[in-house]
Design a protein around this motif. Structure first.
Motif, PDB file in Angstrom:
ATOM      1  N   VAL A  82       0.838  -1.205   0.000  1.00 10.54           N
ATOM      2  CA  VAL A  82       0.000   0.000   0.000  1.00 10.54           C
ATOM      3  C   VAL A  82       0.871   1.254   0.000  1.00 10.54           C
ATOM      4  CG1 VAL A  82      -1.914  -1.170   1.157  1.00 10.54           C
ATOM      5  CG2 VAL A  82      -0.223   0.065   2.515  1.00 10.54           C
ATOM      6  N   VAL A  83       2.158   1.101   0.305  1.00 15.13           N
ATOM      7  CA  VAL A  83       3.106   2.215   0.246  1.00 15.13           C
ATOM      8  C   VAL A  83       4.026   2.088  -0.957  1.00 15.13           C
ATOM      9  CG1 VAL A  83       5.013   3.393   1.414  1.00 15.13           C
ATOM     10  CG2 VAL A  83       3.047   2.592   2.733  1.00 15.13           C
ATOM     11  N   THR A  84       4.565   0.886  -1.179  1.00 20.30           N
ATOM     12  CA  THR A  84       5.549   0.718  -2.256  1.00 20.30           C
ATOM     13  C   THR A  84       4.943   0.959  -3.642  1.00 20.30           C
ATOM     14  OG1 THR A  84       5.114  -1.676  -2.323  1.00 20.30           O
ATOM     15  CG2 THR A  84       6.919  -0.905  -0.923  1.00 20.30           C
ATOM     16  N   TYR A  85       3.650   0.703  -3.791  1.00 27.66           N
ATOM     17  CA  TYR A  85       3.036   0.841  -5.117  1.00 27.66           C
ATOM     18  C   TYR A  85       3.146   2.270  -5.640  1.00 27.66           C
ATOM     19  CZ  TYR A  85      -1.172   3.657  -4.425  1.00 27.66           C
ATOM     20  OH  TYR A  85      -2.039   4.699  -4.222  1.00 27.66           O
ATOM     21  N   MET A  86       3.129   3.251  -4.735  1.00 35.31           N
ATOM     22  CA  MET A  86       3.125   4.653  -5.173  1.00 35.31           C
ATOM     23  C   MET A  86       4.512   5.164  -5.544  1.00 35.31           C
ATOM     24  SD  MET A  86       2.427   6.634  -1.538  1.00 35.31           S
ATOM     25  CE  MET A  86       1.271   5.442  -0.863  1.00 35.31           C
ATOM     26  N   PHE A  87       5.519   4.301  -5.463  1.00 31.90           N
ATOM     27  CA  PHE A  87       6.866   4.640  -5.923  1.00 31.90           C
ATOM     28  C   PHE A  87       7.302   3.753  -7.092  1.00 31.90           C
ATOM     29  CE2 PHE A  87       6.703   5.888  -1.453  1.00 31.90           C
ATOM     30  CZ  PHE A  87       7.208   7.169  -1.502  1.00 31.90           C
ATOM     31  N   PHE A  88       6.377   2.966  -7.601  1.00 30.52           N
ATOM     32  CA  PHE A  88       6.720   1.944  -8.586  1.00 30.52           C
ATOM     33  C   PHE A  88       6.017   2.190  -9.912  1.00 30.52           C
ATOM     34  CE2 PHE A  88       5.761  -2.608 -10.009  1.00 30.52           C
ATOM     35  CZ  PHE A  88       6.914  -2.687 -10.770  1.00 30.52           C
ATOM     36  N   HIS A  89       6.817   2.335 -10.976  1.00 28.78           N
ATOM     37  CA  HIS A  89       6.291   2.502 -12.339  1.00 28.78           C
ATOM     38  C   HIS A  89       6.985   1.503 -13.258  1.00 28.78           C
ATOM     39  CE1 HIS A  89       5.722   6.423 -10.376  1.00 28.78           C
ATOM     40  NE2 HIS A  89       4.710   6.637 -11.199  1.00 28.78           N
ATOM     41  N   LYS A  90       6.234   0.961 -14.191  1.00 29.98           N
ATOM     42  CA  LYS A  90       6.817   0.066 -15.196  1.00 29.98           C
ATOM     43  C   LYS A  90       6.929   0.747 -16.552  1.00 29.98           C
ATOM     44  CE  LYS A  90       5.439  -4.254 -15.169  1.00 29.98           C
ATOM     45  NZ  LYS A  90       4.566  -5.451 -15.133  1.00 29.98           N
ATOM     46  N   ASP A  91       6.048   1.683 -16.831  1.00 24.84           N
ATOM     47  CA  ASP A  91       6.025   2.373 -18.121  1.00 24.84           C
ATOM     48  C   ASP A  91       6.698   3.742 -17.991  1.00 24.84           C
ATOM     49  OD1 ASP A  91       4.855   2.538 -20.940  1.00 24.84           O
ATOM     50  OD2 ASP A  91       4.126   4.384 -19.996  1.00 24.84           O
ATOM     51  N   PHE A  92       7.574   4.068 -18.928  1.00 28.09           N
ATOM     52  CA  PHE A  92       8.331   5.319 -18.850  1.00 28.09           C
ATOM     53  C   PHE A  92       7.420   6.542 -18.938  1.00 28.09           C
ATOM     54  CE2 PHE A  92      10.498   8.826 -21.047  1.00 28.09           C
ATOM     55  CZ  PHE A  92      11.457   9.128 -20.086  1.00 28.09           C
ATOM     56  N   LEU A  93       6.458   6.528 -19.834  1.00 26.74           N
ATOM     57  CA  LEU A  93       5.572   7.676 -19.976  1.00 26.74           C
ATOM     58  C   LEU A  93       4.729   7.893 -18.730  1.00 26.74           C
ATOM     59  CD1 LEU A  93       4.390   7.371 -23.696  1.00 26.74           C
ATOM     60  CD2 LEU A  93       6.117   8.914 -22.730  1.00 26.74           C
ATOM     61  N   HIS A  94       4.343   6.792 -18.097  1.00 32.11           N
ATOM     62  CA  HIS A  94       3.597   6.881 -16.837  1.00 32.11           C
ATOM     63  C   HIS A  94       4.443   7.585 -15.781  1.00 32.11           C
ATOM     64  CE1 HIS A  94       1.263   4.595 -13.457  1.00 32.11           C
ATOM     65  NE2 HIS A  94       0.868   5.849 -13.578  1.00 32.11           N
ATOM     66  N   LEU A  95       5.714   7.173 -15.682  1.00 33.09           N
ATOM     67  CA  LEU A  95       6.643   7.806 -14.739  1.00 33.09           C
ATOM     68  C   LEU A  95       6.858   9.267 -15.093  1.00 33.09           C
ATOM     69  CD1 LEU A  95       8.882   7.590 -12.481  1.00 33.09           C
ATOM     70  CD2 LEU A  95      10.463   7.082 -14.359  1.00 33.09           C
ATOM     71  N   LEU A  96       7.107   9.555 -16.368  1.00 33.51           N
ATOM     72  CA  LEU A  96       7.399  10.921 -16.788  1.00 33.51           C
ATOM     73  C   LEU A  96       6.244  11.864 -16.487  1.00 33.51           C
ATOM     74  CD1 LEU A  96       9.280  12.886 -18.303  1.00 33.51           C
ATOM     75  CD2 LEU A  96       8.137  12.195 -20.425  1.00 33.51           C
ATOM     76  N   PHE A  97       5.031  11.472 -16.811  1.00 34.29           N
ATOM     77  CA  PHE A  97       3.874  12.337 -16.579  1.00 34.29           C
ATOM     78  C   PHE A  97       3.674  12.595 -15.086  1.00 34.29           C
ATOM     79  CE2 PHE A  97      -0.681  12.999 -15.850  1.00 34.29           C
ATOM     80  CZ  PHE A  97      -0.902  14.094 -16.668  1.00 34.29           C
ATOM     81  N   ASN A  98       3.779  11.541 -14.285  1.00 35.96           N
ATOM     82  CA  ASN A  98       3.593  11.708 -12.839  1.00 35.96           C
ATOM     83  C   ASN A  98       4.656  12.611 -12.230  1.00 35.96           C
ATOM     84  OD1 ASN A  98       1.224  10.293 -12.387  1.00 35.96           O
ATOM     85  ND2 ASN A  98       2.260   8.350 -12.040  1.00 35.96           N
ATOM     86  N   MET A  99       5.914  12.429 -12.638  1.00 34.79           N
ATOM     87  CA  MET A  99       6.994  13.223 -12.055  1.00 34.79           C
ATOM     88  C   MET A  99       6.931  14.679 -12.498  1.00 34.79           C
ATOM     89  SD  MET A  99       8.409  11.202  -9.977  1.00 34.79           S
ATOM     90  CE  MET A  99       6.742  10.511  -9.780  1.00 34.79           C
ATOM     91  N   LEU A 100       6.507  14.925 -13.736  1.00 27.33           N
ATOM     92  CA  LEU A 100       6.351  16.308 -14.186  1.00 27.33           C
ATOM     93  C   LEU A 100       5.254  17.013 -13.387  1.00 27.33           C
ATOM     94  CD1 LEU A 100       6.701  16.000 -18.072  1.00 27.33           C
ATOM     95  CD2 LEU A 100       8.330  17.028 -16.474  1.00 27.33           C
ATOM     96  N   CYS A 101       4.133  16.327 -13.193  1.00 19.50           N
ATOM     97  CA  CYS A 101       3.041  16.913 -12.396  1.00 19.50           C
ATOM     98  C   CYS A 101       3.479  17.138 -10.953  1.00 19.50           C
ATOM     99  CB  CYS A 101       1.818  16.004 -12.433  1.00 19.50           C
ATOM    100  SG  CYS A 101       0.924  16.052 -13.998  1.00 19.50           S
ATOM    101  N   LEU A 102       4.202  16.157 -10.402  1.00 18.45           N
ATOM    102  CA  LEU A 102       4.675  16.298  -9.026  1.00 18.45           C
ATOM    103  C   LEU A 102       5.641  17.467  -8.910  1.00 18.45           C
ATOM    104  CD1 LEU A 102       4.801  15.235  -6.137  1.00 18.45           C
ATOM    105  CD2 LEU A 102       6.599  13.656  -6.859  1.00 18.45           C
TER     106      LEU A 102
END
Length: 291
Positions: A69-89
């Motif tokens: 329930v904690v680790t999932y929010m730091f885990f990405h498999k797709d690069f675009l998913h990671l990129l979009f989330n980190m840009l918004c953050l």
């Protein structure tokens, strides 16, 4: 190794927002390095790391892996998913840190992510439309908590968006929420959009309570402080005596005894009349014994 030390220096020199982003990127890179190893040795069928990081919707599996329930929010498999989330953050996190502390940013991110995964798990175990169980991963719920938190706290804060010009934060937040709601029945990631709404709800609750003078994340600060205290050795208290320029042991022992008699007298006085009953000289004597 030099590159490891450089990463450690970068992490220590970064602010809280950048540390969150670094952790997300590091998990993504490490995951794909390990995945590459299994791929090269044709062992992809035995690659189970994602199941230990993503949060399952199946309750029986969740009980065996509660940390997800904690680790999932730091885990990405797709690069675009990671990129979009980190840009918004990064964008909204910068604004958030103008009004709140870095610790508050972490608290909102974590608790928003937890409420988001709670929405996800509840939906998959309540609504009959979800016949298959899927895991959830990604920082979206935590990021949405930060976005809604700052948008509801300073709704008139304006961003200049490409092709749109100046837009108030509250309109951006409203668009995101409406988009997630209508996407539940329109996309193949219904569970993810439900989790987003959970994170958004926490951001709204955080901002609305903060306007009333209440920080609903303070208990998490106390929890972190309690956890850190478990690993710190407790200081040992002792009363010591400084040796003076006494000529011999007899003089030193006599002075030590006289000092102890005076301390006992002062402590008795405190027990009767309280600390405020002491004279300035008595207070100085008492504190001199703690050095």
């Amino acid at each position: 190794m030099d590159w490891v030390n450089e990463i450690k220096k970068l992490f220590k020199a970064s602010d809280t927002l950048m540390r969150l982003i670094i952790i997300n990127v590091a998990v993504f890179v490490l995951y794909h390095f390990v995945h590459l190893f299994y791929f090269l040795f044709a062992a992809t069928d035995h690659f189970m790391l994602d199941q230990w990081l993503a949060a399952p919707s199946d309750l029986h599996m969740l009980i065996r892996r509660p940390w997800t329930v904690v680790t999932y929010m730091f885990f990405h498999k797709d690069f675009l998913h990671l990129l979009f989330n980190m840009l918004c953050l990064f964008w909204f996190g910068r604004i958030f840190c103008q009004y709140f502390s870095g610790r508050s940013l972490v608290n909102v991110y974590l608790l928003g992510g937890v409420l988001g995964v709670s929405f996800f798990i509840t939906a998959f175990n309540v609504f009959p439309v979800f016949t298959e169980k899927f895991p959830i991963l990604g920082a979206s719920a935590g990021v949405l908590a930060v976005v809604l938190g700052i948008s509801c706290y300073v709704p008139r804060y304006t961003l200049n968006l490409l092709f749109l010009g100046p837009v108030k934060l509250i309109y951006i937040a409203a668009f995101i929420v409406v988009f997630d709601i209508i996407s539940i029945s329109m996309s193949n990631n219904a569970g993810g959009h439900i989790a987003h709404l959970g994170g958004a709800l926490f951001g709204y609750l955080y901002a609305s309570n903060y306007h009333k003078g209440k920080d609903i994340t303070m208990w998490l600060n106390r929890f972190f402080k309690w956890c850190s205290g478990l690993f710190k050795p407790k200081p040992k208290m002792r009363v010591g005596y400084k040796k003076t320029s006494a000529n011999n042991d007899w003089d030193y022992n006599k002075q030590k005894k006289d000092n102890q008699t005076e301390i006992d007298r002062i402590l008795d006085k405190i027990s009767i009349g309280g600390y405020d009953s002491l004279t300035k000289q008595e207070k100085e004597i008492l504190f001199s014994q703690k050095k």
